[in-house]
Write a protein that holds these residues in place. Structure first.
Motif, short mmCIF file in Angstrom:
data_model
loop_
_atom_site.label_atom_id
_atom_site.label_comp_id
_atom_site.label_asym_id
_atom_site.label_seq_id
_atom_site.Cartn_x
_atom_site.Cartn_y
_atom_site.Cartn_z
N ASN A 6 0.80 -1.21 0.00
CA ASN A 6 0.00 0.00 0.00
C ASN A 6 0.84 1.27 0.00
N ARG A 7 0.14 2.39 -0.08
CA ARG A 7 0.78 3.69 -0.24
C ARG A 7 1.65 4.06 0.96
N ASP A 8 1.16 3.78 2.16
CA ASP A 8 1.94 4.12 3.36
C ASP A 8 3.27 3.40 3.38
N ALA A 9 3.26 2.11 3.06
CA ALA A 9 4.50 1.34 3.08
C ALA A 9 5.46 1.86 2.02
N TRP A 10 4.95 2.19 0.86
CA TRP A 10 5.80 2.71 -0.22
C TRP A 10 6.48 4.01 0.19
N GLU A 11 5.73 4.89 0.83
CA GLU A 11 6.29 6.18 1.23
C GLU A 11 7.33 6.01 2.33
N GLY A 12 7.30 4.87 3.03
CA GLY A 12 8.29 4.62 4.08
C GLY A 12 9.61 4.06 3.57
#
Length: 365
Positions: A6-12
């Motif tokens: 998901n998006r949160d994991a990618w941004e991390g």
């Protein structure tokens, strides 16, 4: 959908981790796809650092998946006074008394959806028009083409179109020629793109790409932005400031109008939209791949009805707008002004990542 997709994991992830994963994915895409590197896109309070790809001179971006709420049935923050007064004044002229009910009737229903990670084309393509060379156009043996092309070359026009036959567009010293694709069907388009390794967007995916899961009416909030420059209206600030006809030709006003139209600029995913209510973008019903849903426009119906920038641009600016009259139109009536974009859904993305990089950190779920 696994949390690691998901998006949160990618941004991390760090830039290096993103580079490793994205560059290794190219071999799993259609032949000719190239990884160009990372870029950061930021707009309307949303931001992402993601990968840019190229394929046959077209740009694609990687968009991580997410679980989001789509559709509209109530205000998040509410309109400001200027937007509220403008909206009420405009719709009341057409017998609308309940503004909220009017807006809700124009929007897709509220629902929670899973959006798969995907590689998505940054710009859309015209569905009804195909660019051809002058020789290819001459070979069509159209009774009017040669004469109209010569007239166009000698004129000062920037564009000329013979309805559903050919379109001429000036590009500096050159002339682009587009031929109307009258034999195209939706079934043929879907099959041809599938053969090439691509799909077409669903309505859910389109709304996610346009609004990023926002709960406001527009991608930037609940109030209209009267500082924008819009197709068919120009700079709204200048329109408001014109008090007599003489001012329309004031050179100082024209000098300010060189900036691009706001709604066609890349958004926070790096994706560009037509920003024109006269145009539709083709999407498919998520529950029925053969049923189309048109987004991003209403064929110009509300602008032609004299509703002004705010209501006239609801179809192009409001994230969840759905044209309720589109179902009454025939395919041949729509695809003259219809666009589409290609997508690759990365539903097996985690398995691909496991093949090309060690599993660690946020990806070890």
């Amino acid at each position: 959908m696994e949390a690691s997709m998901n998006r949160d994991a990618w941004e991390g992830l760090s830039a290096q981790e993103k580079e490793e994963r994205l560059s290794g994915m190219v071999n799993h895409f259609p032949t000719g796809m190239k990884y160009e590197g990372l870029e950061t896109f930021e707009r309307f309070g949303q931001r992402i650092e993601t990968g840019v790809f190229s394929y046959e001179e077209q740009r694609f971006v990687f968009v991580p998946g997410d679980r989001v709420t789509l559709g509209w049935d109530r205000w998040q923050n509410g309109m400001n006074e200027e937007t509220s007064a403008d909206l009420l004044e405009t719709v009341s002229e057409y017998g609308v008394e309940d503004v909220d009910s009017f807006l809700m009737s124009q929007m897709s229903p509220v629902r929670e959806v899973h959006i798969a990670p995907m590689l998505v084309e940054c710009s859309s393509h015209s569905l009804g028009w195909i660019e051809v060379t002058e020789a290819e156009a001459m070979a069509q043996e159209n009774a009017y083409f040669a004469e109209e092309l010569e007239k166009f070359k000698l004129s000062d026009l920037n564009q000329y179109e013979l309805h559903q036959e050919f379109r001429l567009v000036r590009q500096g010293e050159a002339v682009q020629i587009f031929w109307f694709n009258e034999d195209l069907t939706l079934e043929y388009l879907i099959k041809e793109e599938e053969k090439a390794g691509f799909g077409l967007l669903t309505e859910d995916e389109w709304e996610y790409l346009y609004g990023g899961g926002c709960r406001t009416l527009f991608p930037w909030g609940d109030s209209f932005d009267y500082t924008m420059k819009l197709k068919h209206f120009g700079s709204l600030e200048e329109v408001e400031g014109i008090v007599d006809e003489a001012a329309e030709t004031d050179p100082s006003l024209l000098e300010k109008d060189d900036r691009p139209y706001d709604l066609v600029l890349p958004n926070f995913f790096g994706v560009q939209f037509a920003g024109d209510p006269y145009n539709y973008e083709l999407t498919l019903d998520p529950s029925d791949n053969g049923t189309m849903i048109l987004k991003g426009g209403d064929g110009g119906a509300m602008i032609c009805g004299g509703m002004g920038p705010l209501v006239g641009f609801l179809p192009a600016a409001a994230v969840y707008y759905r044209d309720g009259n589109a179902g009454e139109l025939e395919w041949e009536d729509m695809f003259d002004d219809m666009n589409y974009r290609r997508v690759i859904r990365l539903t097996d993305w985690v398995n691909i990542i496991r093949l090309i990089t060690p599993i660690s950190g946020a990806w070890a779920h």
